[in-house]
Design an enzyme around this catalytic site. Sequence first.
Site, short mmCIF file in Angstrom:
data_model
loop_
_atom_site.label_atom_id
_atom_site.label_comp_id
_atom_site.label_asym_id
_atom_site.label_seq_id
_atom_site.Cartn_x
_atom_site.Cartn_y
_atom_site.Cartn_z
N GLU A 186 65.60 -1.29 36.50
CA GLU A 186 66.59 -2.43 36.52
C GLU A 186 66.60 -3.08 35.20
O GLU A 186 67.46 -3.90 34.73
CB GLU A 186 66.67 -3.21 37.57
CG GLU A 186 67.06 -2.66 39.02
CD GLU A 186 66.26 -1.60 39.79
OE1 GLU A 186 65.04 -1.43 39.33
OE2 GLU A 186 66.53 -1.16 40.89
N PHE A 245 63.73 -5.48 55.18
CA PHE A 245 63.28 -4.21 54.31
C PHE A 245 63.98 -4.62 53.16
O PHE A 245 65.41 -5.06 52.93
CB PHE A 245 63.57 -2.98 54.83
CG PHE A 245 63.18 -1.97 53.72
CD1 PHE A 245 61.94 -1.74 53.27
CD2 PHE A 245 64.25 -1.10 53.17
CE1 PHE A 245 61.78 -0.90 52.42
CE2 PHE A 245 64.16 -0.11 52.23
CZ PHE A 245 62.71 0.04 51.76
N GLN A 246 63.40 -4.68 51.80
CA GLN A 246 64.10 -5.08 50.34
C GLN A 246 64.53 -6.36 50.56
O GLN A 246 65.79 -6.62 49.77
CB GLN A 246 64.88 -3.82 49.93
CG GLN A 246 64.00 -2.54 49.78
CD GLN A 246 64.79 -1.55 49.01
OE1 GLN A 246 66.07 -1.26 49.06
NE2 GLN A 246 64.12 -0.66 48.18
N LYS A 252 75.04 -7.39 52.15
CA LYS A 252 75.84 -5.98 52.59
C LYS A 252 76.92 -6.20 53.52
O LYS A 252 77.83 -5.45 53.36
CB LYS A 252 74.82 -5.01 53.05
CG LYS A 252 75.42 -3.72 53.08
CD LYS A 252 74.06 -2.76 53.61
CE LYS A 252 74.49 -1.24 53.54
NZ LYS A 252 73.56 -0.16 53.76
N MET A 293 50.85 -6.78 16.44
CA MET A 293 51.02 -8.43 16.23
C MET A 293 49.98 -9.12 17.05
O MET A 293 49.54 -10.13 16.45
CB MET A 293 52.34 -8.84 16.52
CG MET A 293 52.51 -10.39 16.40
SD MET A 293 52.86 -10.76 14.58
CE MET A 293 54.40 -10.46 14.06
#
Lengths: 596, 188
Positions: free
Chosen positions: A60, A122-123, A172, A490
Amino acid sequence: MSASKQDLESQQLNGAEIILKALAEQGVSHVFGYPGGAVLPIYDELFQQEEIQHVLVRHEQGATHAAEGYARSTGKCGVVLVTSGPGATNAVTGLTDALLDSIPMVCISGQVPTPLIGSDAFQECDTVGITRPCTKHNYLVKSVDDLARIIHEAFYVATSGRPGPVVIDVPKDVQFATGEYLGKENIAHKTYVPKMDGDAVAIEAAIDLMANAKKPVFYTGGGVINAGPHASELLRELVELTDFPITSTLMGLGAYPASGKNWLGMLGMHGTYEANLAMHDCDLMICVGARFDDRITGRLDAFSPNSKKIHIDIDRTSINKIVKVDVPIVGDCGHVLEAMVKEWKKRNPSVDKLALKKWFDQIDVWKARQCLAYKDNSDVIMPQFAIETLQARTENKDTYFTTEVGQHQMWAAQYLKFEQPNRWMTSGGLGTMGYGLPAAVGVQVAHPNSLVIDISGDASFMMNMQEMATAMQHGLPIKVFILNNQYMGMVRQWQQLLHGNRLSETYTEALPDFVDLAKAFGATGMRCSKPDELAGAIDEMIDIDGPVIFDCRVANLANCFPMIPSGAPHNEMLLDDEVNDENIGDAIGVDGKSLV
Amino acid sequence: MTQEEKVNQPASAYFIEENTEKIEQHTLSVVVDNEPGVLARVIGLFSGRGYNIEQLTVSETMHMRHISRITIVTSGTPAVLEQIRAQLERIVPVHSVLDLTVEGDAIERELALVKVAGSGDNRVEALRLAEAFRARVVDASSASFVFEITGKSRKVNQFIELMKPLGLIEVVRTGISAISRGPEAMKV
C-alpha cells in the site's frame, strides 16, 4: 410524477456503486490500490465497469507514492484504494509524504462494518485516528447517504488551497447499503474557502520594494508548481520583466528553466554556491510558494541578515512561522504572480540598472567558483558524471525523473537540467526512501509514452522494490537507474562529518545482484562500471521497451558537495575541492551534531 | 572543555533559542462544525506542535446548524500565538477563530463545584464564606456541602483556597466560557 419518481429510484445505488460513480464524476481515470476483506464490494464494482482503471500495486505504501507521482506529473488528484487495518497503516508513510509536499490525494480505505467498530475486529484499526495528523482532512462515513457528498467534498479539499491528502474511511456495511447519489454540483463547502487573490495593497508594497532593489533574488518553491503550469509561465514572465536572478528549492525545480539566463541553480544545504551566497547577501528576497524549511535556511540568526523579505504563500501558517517577513501576501502563486506582472507592466519602474549590473557581476564571481566541479576519473564512474551523462542522453526526450532519498537525490537535483514544471518527482519534506520507484510507476501510468526514469540508490531501491512487479504486470517501461555505491551514502556522509568516520550500519552488505533481480521480475537488468561505456549503456537502456534495472556502479566513497553543514550559515559552505580528511571531521561544531 | 565550546556555539534552526519574547496568556474562541473528531483535531494540533492548553471548554451552541464553540486558554510568545490562530483557522471544519484577548475586555466566566466536609465552626465558616462569594449550596448532608460557584477564574481560585483549611474534599471546574462585549456576534 412517476417519471420523477423513477429518476429518484435510479439514483438509489449501493455504497460501492456510489464510490465508483463519484470517482468517475470527478474525472478519475486511474486508481492505485490493493484489495482486501473490507473493500471487497468496491473491488467487485471495479470489476464490473471499464471507466476507471485499477493499478494493482504490491504494497500500500507503493500505492500512495504512485498516486503522488501521478498527481505531481499531471496536476490532477491521485487516488488510492486500500483495505482496513494493515492496508490503511501501510498507507500512512505516503499520506505523510503527500502532506509535507502538498500533493493532492484522495485515499479511500475500507473499514470493518459499523457495528464492529471499536470491538478490535479482524483487520480493524482506528484509521481516522491514525491518519488525522498526517492528512489535510479525513472522514469516517457512517451512513451511505453521506457517501457521495463526502467523496466530492474530499476532492475539493484535497485539490483546493494548499493541496494535500484526504482519507475517506468507508465501513463495509456502508459499501453494501443503498442510498442516494448526489452529483458534485450539489456540493458547496461550508467552511473551507481558501483565499486565492493576494491583497492588492501588499502586492503594491511588494512592487515598490522590487522597483528599488539593488541586490534582489527570487526564491521559489513547490507552491509555484502546485499552482499549475500557468503560474510557472507567469514566474518566467516576471523574471524576464524584472531581470532579477532566481533560485529554487528542491520542490520548485522546473518552474523556471535551468537554461534561463537568470538561473542560479538550487539553493539550500546542497544548493549551489552562487544561489546560497545570493540569498545571504541580497537586499530583497522574493519568496514565491516556498516555506523557509530548515534545509533552506541553515542557521536562522544568520539567514539573509540584510534583506527585506516578500513572502507569497497560499497557506497563512507558512508566513512568519520560521522567518519574519516584511511583506506577507496570502494567496495562490498563480493569482499573485499575475497581479504582480500586471502591476509591474503598469508602472514600468525605472530600476537601478547600475546596481543590478554590479549584483550580477558579483554573482558571476561566485559562479566562477564552479561549485559543482568534481574530480573526474577514467577508471570509476563518478556519481556526478553518471547524472551528467544521464542528462546528456535524455536531453531532447520527453523525460520524467523521480528519485529516492539520499546522495543520488541531491546529485540529481544538482546535475539534471529541468526546463519544465511537473517533470521532477521527489520526496522533499518527509525524505522518504523508497519513494521513487512507485512514483515512477504512477508517472508512467499517466504518461505511457514518455521516458520515466527513477534515479535510485542501492539502499533506497530495496525499500520498495516489490513495485517492479507492478511495472511488469501493467506494462510500464520504467527505468530504474541505481547509483550503486554499496552504502547508504548520505547517512555515511554524515557519519564522516559528525561521528569520526565510524560507519555504523551504513554499509549495505549482502546486496542482491541487481541484474539477476531484474531477471527474476521478468525485467531487463543492466550493469555498467566503466565511464567510457556509460553513455552507450544509457542509450541502450532507453531503447529497451520494458522495465529496466540499471546497476550503475559508482565510486563508493564519493560525497555530496557543496554542503552547508548543519548549524552553519549560507556563506560557510563546504566545497568539494576544499574538503579533506581533517576539515571534514571539524566541519560541524558540538551543537551542530545534535541537529538532523 | 565541551561546556565552554557549547556556550560559544552558534544558534541554528533547531536550537531552542533563548526566548526574549514575553509569554502571554490568551483566550481563543473557536467556532466549529460539531462533527465527530473535531475536538481531536483541535487538541491534536496543540499536542502535535507543542503548544499549551491551559483551559478548554467545548459545547454545542447552535443545535440546528450543528455548530459548537470551543474556548481555549493558551499561552505562548506573540509569534506562537499568531501561529496557533493560523493553524486553527486551517483546520477544515473550523468556521472562525477569535482571539478574545486581542479584542480586549471579553467576559470570562467559569463554574466550579466544591465539596467541603466538616462540622462545628468550620462548617459555619464555610457557609458564611460561600454567602460572601455568592456560591450556592447545591447539596447538603449533616457532614458536608457541595457549593456551586460562578465567576472569573481568579475568584474561583480564591474561594477554593479559602475552603482548603475548612475541609475541602474535591473540586470540579468547567474551564472558562468567554464572549466578547457589544452587539456583534462571531462569524459562523
